[in-house]
Write a protein that holds these residues in place. Structure first.
Motif, PDB file in Angstrom:
ATOM      1  N   TYR A 108       0.812  -1.257  -0.038  1.00 59.46           N
ATOM      2  CA  TYR A 108       0.058   0.031   0.030  1.00 59.46           C
ATOM      3  C   TYR A 108       0.902   1.338  -0.053  1.00 59.46           C
ATOM      4  N   ARG A 109       2.030   1.228   0.814  1.00 55.02           N
ATOM      5  CA  ARG A 109       2.663   2.397   0.769  1.00 55.02           C
ATOM      6  C   ARG A 109       3.439   2.724  -0.714  1.00 55.02           C
ATOM      7  N   LYS A 110       3.743   1.426  -1.323  1.00 60.29           N
ATOM      8  CA  LYS A 110       4.296   1.715  -2.481  1.00 60.29           C
ATOM      9  C   LYS A 110       3.252   2.084  -3.597  1.00 60.29           C
ATOM     10  N   LEU A 111       2.059   1.724  -3.403  1.00 61.89           N
ATOM     11  CA  LEU A 111       0.821   2.240  -4.458  1.00 61.89           C
ATOM     12  C   LEU A 111       0.908   3.595  -4.264  1.00 61.89           C
ATOM     13  N   VAL A 112       0.658   4.113  -3.218  1.00 64.85           N
ATOM     14  CA  VAL A 112       0.458   5.503  -2.871  1.00 64.85           C
ATOM     15  C   VAL A 112       1.363   6.412  -3.828  1.00 64.85           C
ATOM     16  N   ASP A 113       2.670   6.198  -4.134  1.00 66.82           N
ATOM     17  CA  ASP A 113       3.418   6.940  -4.919  1.00 66.82           C
ATOM     18  C   ASP A 113       3.012   6.750  -6.334  1.00 66.82           C
ATOM     19  N   LEU A 114       2.427   5.790  -6.809  1.00 68.14           N
ATOM     20  CA  LEU A 114       2.119   5.633  -8.100  1.00 68.14           C
ATOM     21  C   LEU A 114       0.858   6.358  -8.612  1.00 68.14           C
ATOM     22  N   ASP A 115       0.743   6.640  -9.791  1.00 70.77           N
ATOM     23  CA  ASP A 115      -0.381   7.357 -10.715  1.00 70.77           C
ATOM     24  C   ASP A 115      -1.418   6.671 -11.096  1.00 70.77           C
ATOM     25  N   THR A 120      -8.895   6.502  -5.014  1.00 68.52           N
ATOM     26  CA  THR A 120      -8.548   5.172  -4.635  1.00 68.52           C
ATOM     27  C   THR A 120      -7.432   5.065  -3.681  1.00 68.52           C
ATOM     28  N   LYS A 121      -6.565   6.032  -3.550  1.00 62.65           N
ATOM     29  CA  LYS A 121      -5.857   6.077  -2.658  1.00 62.65           C
ATOM     30  C   LYS A 121      -6.163   6.362  -1.090  1.00 62.65           C
ATOM     31  N   LEU A 122      -7.171   7.430  -1.131  1.00 66.50           N
ATOM     32  CA  LEU A 122      -7.939   7.582   0.077  1.00 66.50           C
ATOM     33  C   LEU A 122      -8.715   6.252   0.730  1.00 66.50           C
ATOM     34  N   SER A 123      -9.008   5.362  -0.268  1.00 67.68           N
ATOM     35  CA  SER A 123      -9.769   4.326  -0.021  1.00 67.68           C
ATOM     36  C   SER A 123      -8.809   3.154   0.688  1.00 67.68           C
ATOM     37  N   LEU A 124      -7.660   3.389   0.366  1.00 66.35           N
ATOM     38  CA  LEU A 124      -6.731   2.482   0.973  1.00 66.35           C
ATOM     39  C   LEU A 124      -6.203   2.899   2.394  1.00 66.35           C
ATOM     40  N   VAL A 125      -6.260   4.288   2.410  1.00 66.88           N
ATOM     41  CA  VAL A 125      -5.875   4.739   3.937  1.00 66.88           C
ATOM     42  C   VAL A 125      -7.222   4.334   4.740  1.00 66.88           C
ATOM     43  N   GLU A 126      -8.615   4.539   4.479  1.00 63.29           N
ATOM     44  CA  GLU A 126      -9.753   4.092   4.911  1.00 63.29           C
ATOM     45  C   GLU A 126      -9.607   2.796   5.392  1.00 63.29           C
ATOM     46  N   SER A 127      -9.242   1.853   4.548  1.00 57.96           N
ATOM     47  CA  SER A 127      -9.184   0.426   4.650  1.00 57.96           C
ATOM     48  C   SER A 127      -8.538  -0.116   6.018  1.00 57.96           C
ATOM     49  N   VAL A 128      -7.151   0.875   5.947  1.00 54.19           N
ATOM     50  CA  VAL A 128      -6.187   0.454   7.200  1.00 54.19           C
ATOM     51  C   VAL A 128      -6.453   0.983   8.419  1.00 54.19           C
ATOM     52  N   ASP A 133      -8.765  -2.406  16.087  1.00 49.67           N
ATOM     53  CA  ASP A 133      -7.785  -3.461  16.474  1.00 49.67           C
ATOM     54  C   ASP A 133      -6.741  -3.404  15.462  1.00 49.67           C
ATOM     55  N   PHE A 134      -7.230  -3.605  14.077  1.00 46.82           N
ATOM     56  CA  PHE A 134      -6.146  -3.416  12.983  1.00 46.82           C
ATOM     57  C   PHE A 134      -5.027  -2.314  12.953  1.00 46.82           C
ATOM     58  N   TYR A 135      -5.921  -1.213  13.163  1.00 43.26           N
ATOM     59  CA  TYR A 135      -5.289   0.004  13.163  1.00 43.26           C
ATOM     60  C   TYR A 135      -4.273   0.028  14.552  1.00 43.26           C
ATOM     61  N   ARG A 136      -4.635  -0.361  15.506  1.00 45.63           N
ATOM     62  CA  ARG A 136      -3.825  -0.268  16.931  1.00 45.63           C
ATOM     63  C   ARG A 136      -2.610  -1.427  16.756  1.00 45.63           C
ATOM     64  N   LYS A 137      -2.820  -2.615  16.149  1.00 44.37           N
ATOM     65  CA  LYS A 137      -1.886  -3.587  15.914  1.00 44.37           C
ATOM     66  C   LYS A 137      -0.806  -3.105  14.899  1.00 44.37           C
ATOM     67  N   TYR A 138      -1.305  -2.527  13.915  1.00 44.80           N
ATOM     68  CA  TYR A 138      -0.200  -2.098  12.858  1.00 44.80           C
ATOM     69  C   TYR A 138      -0.139  -0.540  12.760  1.00 44.80           C
ATOM     70  N   PHE A 139      -0.299   0.081  13.979  1.00 46.74           N
ATOM     71  CA  PHE A 139      -0.062   1.452  13.803  1.00 46.74           C
ATOM     72  C   PHE A 139       1.300   2.050  13.176  1.00 46.74           C
ATOM     73  N   LEU A 140       2.502   1.587  13.560  1.00 51.55           N
ATOM     74  CA  LEU A 140       3.616   2.041  12.952  1.00 51.55           C
ATOM     75  C   LEU A 140       3.985   1.915  11.586  1.00 51.55           C
ATOM     76  N   LEU A 141       3.100   0.586  11.239  1.00 52.43           N
ATOM     77  CA  LEU A 141       3.555   0.433   9.744  1.00 52.43           C
ATOM     78  C   LEU A 141       2.579   1.047   8.866  1.00 52.43           C
ATOM     79  N   ILE A 142       1.304   1.501   9.496  1.00 53.88           N
ATOM     80  CA  ILE A 142       0.305   2.228   8.720  1.00 53.88           C
ATOM     81  C   ILE A 142       0.887   3.903   8.681  1.00 53.88           C
TER      82      ILE A 142
END
Length: 308
Positions: A108-115, A120-128, A133-142
């Motif tokens: 997802y981080r790689k995708l944000v840089d693409l054109d 759709t990029k916003l939907s990626l952020v929304e999904s994570v 619980d997911f947000y808390r567990k992977y906070f630093l990776l998000i």
């Protein structure tokens, strides 16, 4: 029947890679993995620099449950055309299906840089960020995903909201406040922006900033109950309980719901109590629009206060 149609098409039009992709899908639907694999490998051998062939091969490996080789094929496709978001999304779907979330967040981080589409990029952020619980567990990776979105779209209010929310969740309150204040330097702040700023300033007790932004809010949005409430809280925090009571009463005429009106009456009672005027009993009517003190036990000089 489908294979017969493909056989006829190849006789008529010659062997075409599109037909072979279709043949591969038929094999997969029939659980004929060996034939599907043979077809996919032939496609890769014939056109090794076509990413689509490697994606098709990866699909066969996924269907056959050979995840390690699927990884190899997905990565080969991305190596050939790393700017194609479709290839990254194919890999992301695979990782998501296998619950390999750290790797998924890297993609997802790689995708944000693409054109591709901003929405759709916003939907990626929304999904994570939408699942707590997911947000808390992977906070630093998000965080790298949201941070990069802000770097790319620093003037987008939705992106700013995501990033400030993330900073606040990480207890980086001052950073969030600086970001929000920077947003309104050269622009008239919206009601939502000022409200968010005042929430943070009140929490962090930035007294001077609260006073400035509160006056700005009342000037721009004089009929918004929330700013009057902020003013009453500011007065009460400075020990001016009588002023806080008067301000809360002024706010009643701008309150648009019974909940807001009940909250204001509760605040008035709190301010009386904090001013050592105990025993307050309110009578409220007309859905909270009107009220008065009907009992004030052991209040001493409290009766000299203006009644609510």
């Amino acid at each position: 029947e489908a294979l017969s149609v493909l056989d006829s098409a190849e006789v008529r039009f010659g062997r075409d890679i599109v037909f072979r992709h279709l043949r591969q899908q038929v094999y997969l639907e029939n659980n004929e993995y060996e034939l599907a694999l043979k077809s996919a490998l032939e496609n890769v051998e014939e056109a090794p620099y076509d990413p689509a062939n490697h994606i098709s091969l990866a699909e066969v490996y996924v269907a056959a449950g050979v995840d390690s080789l699927a990884d190899v094929s997905f990565n080969q496709a991305i190596t050939l055309d790393g700017t194609n978001p479709g290839l990254w999304f194919e890999y992301a779907r695979f990782l998501d299906s296998k619950k390999r979330f750290p790797e998924l967040l890297f993609v997802y981080r790689k995708l944000v840089d693409l054109d591709f589409h901003f929405e759709t990029k916003l939907s990626l952020v929304e999904s994570v960020t939408s699942k707590r619980d997911f947000y808390r567990k992977y906070f630093l990776l998000i965080e790298p995903i949201i941070q990069r979105m802000y770097e790319l779209y620093p003037d987008n209010n939705t992106v700013i909201d995501y990033y400030t929310t993330h900073l606040l969740a990480g207890n980086r309150v001052d950073e969030a406040l600086v970001m929000l204040k920077r947003q309104i330097v050269d622009n008239t702040p919206t009601l939502e922006q000022l409200n968010r700023i005042l929430e943070i300033e009140s929490f962090t007790q930035h007294t001077l900033s609260v006073e400035y932004d509160l006056n700005r809010g009342l000037e721009l949005y004089p009929t918004h109950e929330r700013f009057w409430s902020y003013k009453s809280w500011s007065q009460a925090s400075n020990g001016d309980y009588l002023g806080a009571i008067k301000t809360s009463k002024a706010a009643l005429k701008y309150a648009e719901s019974s909940v807001a009106r009940s909250t204001l009456w509760g605040n008035i009672g709190d301010y009386y109590y904090c001013g050592d005027k105990e025993g307050i009993v309110f009578e409220v009517w007309d859905d909270g629009r009107h009220g008065k003190i009907v009992a004030l036990h052991d209040a001493g000089e409290a009766m000299t206060w203006e009644e609510a």
